[in-house]
Design a protein around this motif. Sequence first.
Motif, PDB file in Angstrom:
ATOM      1  N   GLU A   1     -43.582-108.458  40.359  1.00  0.00           N
ATOM      2  CA  GLU A   1     -42.863-107.334  39.753  1.00  0.00           C
ATOM      3  C   GLU A   1     -41.433-107.236  40.285  1.00  0.00           C
ATOM      4  OE1 GLU A   1     -43.726-105.684  37.248  1.00  0.00           O
ATOM      5  OE2 GLU A   1     -45.783-106.433  37.109  1.00  0.00           O
ATOM      6  N   LEU A   2     -41.220-107.557  41.563  1.00  0.00           N
ATOM      7  CA  LEU A   2     -39.861-107.545  42.098  1.00  0.00           C
ATOM      8  C   LEU A   2     -38.997-108.601  41.413  1.00  0.00           C
ATOM      9  CD1 LEU A   2     -40.603-107.087  45.907  1.00  0.00           C
ATOM     10  CD2 LEU A   2     -39.515-105.437  44.381  1.00  0.00           C
ATOM     11  N   GLN A   3     -39.580-109.754  41.138  1.00  0.00           N
ATOM     12  CA  GLN A   3     -38.837-110.789  40.411  1.00  0.00           C
ATOM     13  C   GLN A   3     -38.550-110.346  38.974  1.00  0.00           C
ATOM     14  OE1 GLN A   3     -37.444-113.392  41.645  1.00  0.00           O
ATOM     15  NE2 GLN A   3     -38.344-113.204  43.697  1.00  0.00           N
ATOM     16  N   SER A   4     -39.467-109.584  38.391  1.00  0.00           N
ATOM     17  CA  SER A   4     -39.218-109.055  37.047  1.00  0.00           C
ATOM     18  C   SER A   4     -38.057-108.071  37.061  1.00  0.00           C
ATOM     19  CB  SER A   4     -40.484-108.379  36.512  1.00  0.00           C
ATOM     20  OG  SER A   4     -41.511-109.318  36.299  1.00  0.00           O
ATOM     21  N   VAL A   5     -37.893-107.328  38.154  1.00  0.00           N
ATOM     22  CA  VAL A   5     -36.734-106.442  38.301  1.00  0.00           C
ATOM     23  C   VAL A   5     -35.455-107.265  38.338  1.00  0.00           C
ATOM     24  CG1 VAL A   5     -35.573-104.835  39.864  1.00  0.00           C
ATOM     25  CG2 VAL A   5     -38.014-104.578  39.414  1.00  0.00           C
ATOM     26  N   HIS A   6     -35.457-108.380  39.090  1.00  0.00           N
ATOM     27  CA  HIS A   6     -34.294-109.272  39.121  1.00  0.00           C
ATOM     28  C   HIS A   6     -33.981-109.793  37.723  1.00  0.00           C
ATOM     29  CE1 HIS A   6     -35.059-110.273  43.647  1.00  0.00           C
ATOM     30  NE2 HIS A   6     -34.629-109.050  43.449  1.00  0.00           N
ATOM     31  N   GLU A   7     -35.022-110.146  36.982  1.00  0.00           N
ATOM     32  CA  GLU A   7     -34.819-110.630  35.621  1.00  0.00           C
ATOM     33  C   GLU A   7     -34.181-109.564  34.749  1.00  0.00           C
ATOM     34  OE1 GLU A   7     -37.466-112.455  31.893  1.00  0.00           O
ATOM     35  OE2 GLU A   7     -38.444-111.691  33.705  1.00  0.00           O
ATOM     36  N   ALA A   8     -34.650-108.321  34.892  1.00  0.00           N
ATOM     37  CA  ALA A   8     -34.086-107.223  34.100  1.00  0.00           C
ATOM     38  C   ALA A   8     -32.630-106.955  34.487  1.00  0.00           C
ATOM     39  CB  ALA A   8     -34.933-105.963  34.282  1.00  0.00           C
ATOM     40  N   LYS A   9     -32.291-107.092  35.770  1.00  0.00           N
ATOM     41  CA  LYS A   9     -30.900-106.913  36.198  1.00  0.00           C
ATOM     42  C   LYS A   9     -30.011-108.016  35.648  1.00  0.00           C
ATOM     43  CE  LYS A   9     -31.671-104.349  40.502  1.00  0.00           C
ATOM     44  NZ  LYS A   9     -31.538-104.363  41.990  1.00  0.00           N
ATOM     45  N   ALA A  10     -30.518-109.239  35.590  1.00  0.00           N
ATOM     46  CA  ALA A  10     -29.723-110.354  35.085  1.00  0.00           C
ATOM     47  C   ALA A  10     -29.357-110.176  33.618  1.00  0.00           C
ATOM     48  CB  ALA A  10     -30.484-111.663  35.278  1.00  0.00           C
ATOM     49  N   ALA A  11     -30.119-109.350  32.892  1.00  0.00           N
ATOM     50  CA  ALA A  11     -29.805-109.111  31.487  1.00  0.00           C
ATOM     51  C   ALA A  11     -28.504-108.343  31.311  1.00  0.00           C
ATOM     52  CB  ALA A  11     -30.953-108.348  30.821  1.00  0.00           C
ATOM     53  N   PHE A  12     -27.978-107.723  32.407  1.00  0.00           N
ATOM     54  CA  PHE A  12     -26.722-107.003  32.343  1.00  0.00           C
ATOM     55  C   PHE A  12     -25.519-107.966  32.372  1.00  0.00           C
ATOM     56  CE2 PHE A  12     -29.633-103.766  33.534  1.00  0.00           C
ATOM     57  CZ  PHE A  12     -29.073-102.540  33.194  1.00  0.00           C
ATOM     58  N   TYR A  13     -25.754-109.228  32.723  1.00  0.00           N
ATOM     59  CA  TYR A  13     -24.673-110.190  32.875  1.00  0.00           C
ATOM     60  C   TYR A  13     -24.551-111.069  31.632  1.00  0.00           C
ATOM     61  CZ  TYR A  13     -24.818-108.848  37.788  1.00  0.00           C
ATOM     62  OH  TYR A  13     -24.786-108.141  38.951  1.00  0.00           O
ATOM     63  N   PRO A  14     -23.481-111.825  31.533  1.00  0.00           N
ATOM     64  CA  PRO A  14     -23.297-112.665  30.340  1.00  0.00           C
ATOM     65  C   PRO A  14     -24.416-113.682  30.158  1.00  0.00           C
ATOM     66  CG  PRO A  14     -21.250-112.491  31.574  1.00  0.00           C
ATOM     67  CD  PRO A  14     -22.313-111.870  32.424  1.00  0.00           C
ATOM     68  N   ASN A  15     -24.696-113.954  28.922  1.00  0.00           N
ATOM     69  CA  ASN A  15     -25.660-114.984  28.549  1.00  0.00           C
ATOM     70  C   ASN A  15     -24.867-116.153  27.977  1.00  0.00           C
ATOM     71  OD1 ASN A  15     -28.056-116.255  28.043  1.00  0.00           O
ATOM     72  ND2 ASN A  15     -28.333-115.305  26.036  1.00  0.00           N
ATOM     73  N   ILE A  16     -24.927-117.309  28.636  1.00  0.00           N
ATOM     74  CA  ILE A  16     -24.075-118.447  28.277  1.00  0.00           C
ATOM     75  C   ILE A  16     -24.966-119.592  27.821  1.00  0.00           C
ATOM     76  CG2 ILE A  16     -22.323-120.050  29.092  1.00  0.00           C
ATOM     77  CD1 ILE A  16     -21.655-117.958  31.260  1.00  0.00           C
ATOM     78  N   ASN A  17     -24.698-120.097  26.621  1.00  0.00           N
ATOM     79  CA  ASN A  17     -25.470-121.189  26.048  1.00  0.00           C
ATOM     80  C   ASN A  17     -24.536-122.308  25.595  1.00  0.00           C
ATOM     81  OD1 ASN A  17     -28.407-120.171  25.723  1.00  0.00           O
ATOM     82  ND2 ASN A  17     -27.152-118.481  24.982  1.00  0.00           N
ATOM     83  N   LEU A  18     -25.018-123.517  25.694  1.00  0.00           N
ATOM     84  CA  LEU A  18     -24.315-124.668  25.159  1.00  0.00           C
ATOM     85  C   LEU A  18     -25.217-125.313  24.119  1.00  0.00           C
ATOM     86  CD1 LEU A  18     -21.871-126.610  25.287  1.00  0.00           C
ATOM     87  CD2 LEU A  18     -23.150-127.931  26.989  1.00  0.00           C
ATOM     88  N   THR A  19     -24.687-125.465  22.885  1.00  0.00           N
ATOM     89  CA  THR A  19     -25.489-126.022  21.801  1.00  0.00           C
ATOM     90  C   THR A  19     -24.774-127.235  21.209  1.00  0.00           C
ATOM     91  OG1 THR A  19     -24.461-124.568  20.143  1.00  0.00           O
ATOM     92  CG2 THR A  19     -26.461-123.766  21.235  1.00  0.00           C
ATOM     93  N   ALA A  20     -25.548-128.138  20.650  1.00  0.00           N
ATOM     94  CA  ALA A  20     -24.997-129.323  19.994  1.00  0.00           C
ATOM     95  C   ALA A  20     -25.997-129.807  18.957  1.00  0.00           C
ATOM     96  CB  ALA A  20     -24.712-130.416  21.026  1.00  0.00           C
ATOM     97  N   PHE A  21     -25.464-130.482  17.918  1.00  0.00           N
ATOM     98  CA  PHE A  21     -26.357-131.040  16.903  1.00  0.00           C
ATOM     99  C   PHE A  21     -25.718-132.292  16.317  1.00  0.00           C
ATOM    100  CE2 PHE A  21     -23.545-128.321  14.504  1.00  0.00           C
ATOM    101  CZ  PHE A  21     -23.293-129.026  13.338  1.00  0.00           C
TER     102      PHE A  21
END
Length: 487
Positions: free
Chosen positions: A303-323
């Motif tokens: 559950e503590l790690q789930s809290v860390h995961e929920a906090k990380a959602a406040f930060y940018p989400n960066i993806n690299l895509t290619a096709f």
Amino acid sequence: MNLDQHLIKLPLVTALLLTLAGCADFSGIAPQSKLLTPHALSASNQADATVFPQQHWWQAYGDTQLDDLIAQAIAHNPSLKIAQSRMLQAQAAASVADSALYPQVNAAAQSTRERLSANSIYPPPLGGSTVWMNSATVSASWQFDWFGKQHAALEAALGQVRAAQADTQAAQVVLAANVAQQYFSLARLQAQQQITKRMLQHGEQHEQLISQRAAAGLDNALVQHQSQAQVTQIQRDLAALDEQVAIARHALAVLTGAEPDATAQLTARLPLNIQADVPHAIPAELLGHRADVVAARWRVESELQSVHEAKAAFYPNINLTAFVGLEAIGLSQWLAADSRTLGAGPAISLPIFDAGRLRAQLQGRTAQTDVAIESYNTTVLNALREVADKLASGQALQTQLQAQTNTMTQLNAAYDLALARYRGGLSNYLVVLDADNAVLQQHSALIDLLARACDVHAGLMLALGGGYIEPQQSNKSADDKIAKVLK
């Protein structure tokens, strides 16, 4: 602008988005509950590790029947198989979380017979005609875990795996104790059956002698009716015992994963001597020897790690895509070099205003963490209570058994004296029967105390962990992580 230029500017864009991140703030949201510790509970640190049972503690009873029953239960009990399936389910969820850390590659192909609109982007002669629309692409994406969201999700899933593994061990320990206790219950009932049968024989002999004395005018009808009533009462008690024995057999068979009649021919036995090294105080090491406590602690870590995961959602989400792929109208040009298509680029997203959605999600995770912590605390307190209860019961039973043994000694001496007087012609056989019945009644009480002692001993082995030993590295890992977050 080419792909390299995009990648060069990516850190600058990221810095700008981090500046805007102040709009989504998680300050002031943290777990409120605290874990109980051995120091806070005043648990003894002086206990010898030998007080904890071995993994196959039931073998100390020296009963191969019981050994076989427990082995069969561990192999076939459905409840234990459910726990094992939940562990596999948790392991599969962890594998899913682990896959998110790596690039994802997908392939797709499509061929569609389609009529193109005459008034759309395709001019005549394509517009208004029916053609094949074909495409085949291979795409890849990679979500950078710069803020630890995926790693936190993986750690949370691994915590659930470790908790499920401990739950499986706890279920096995409980199952072994339940089989032992049910076996001792059956042994007690069967021993009481034998005693009651002997009492019935004495009652019938007593009734026969009273009838002879009544016929000779030495006793009246009142005494004769009382003697007959005693026989019918014993017959009633024996029938009740027969029912209880059958039910105990069925319960034991089902615990082993077999049909109710599988133990129809089983004759259980109570061990005469129970030798066990028991602690005089509740040891601090108990919290690492109880699989249910360990499972509860791993759920806190998850559950503590789930809290860390929920906090990380406040930060940018960066993806690299290619096709890369092939697209063409018509089948003839589909595989031609000029039909190739390709693309690549980064994608960045950041929550700026979400009307409190992320804060609410984080509050929910921290509340769930508090639930896990208090569940752990409850499990710890119950574990300490169970050990304390069994120790108190064991000490009290030793006193009762000693007193009962002394009582049996006196009554056996009285029976020997009554038999000697009868053989010497100083009393009749009714006195001998009465003395023997007194011995049987106290023997019945002794059987109950012995069975109770066996039940308490098996319960103590369960309370002390039943031979479970937690891997020390995982123990230290969980405790260090929890302490770091909750300090």
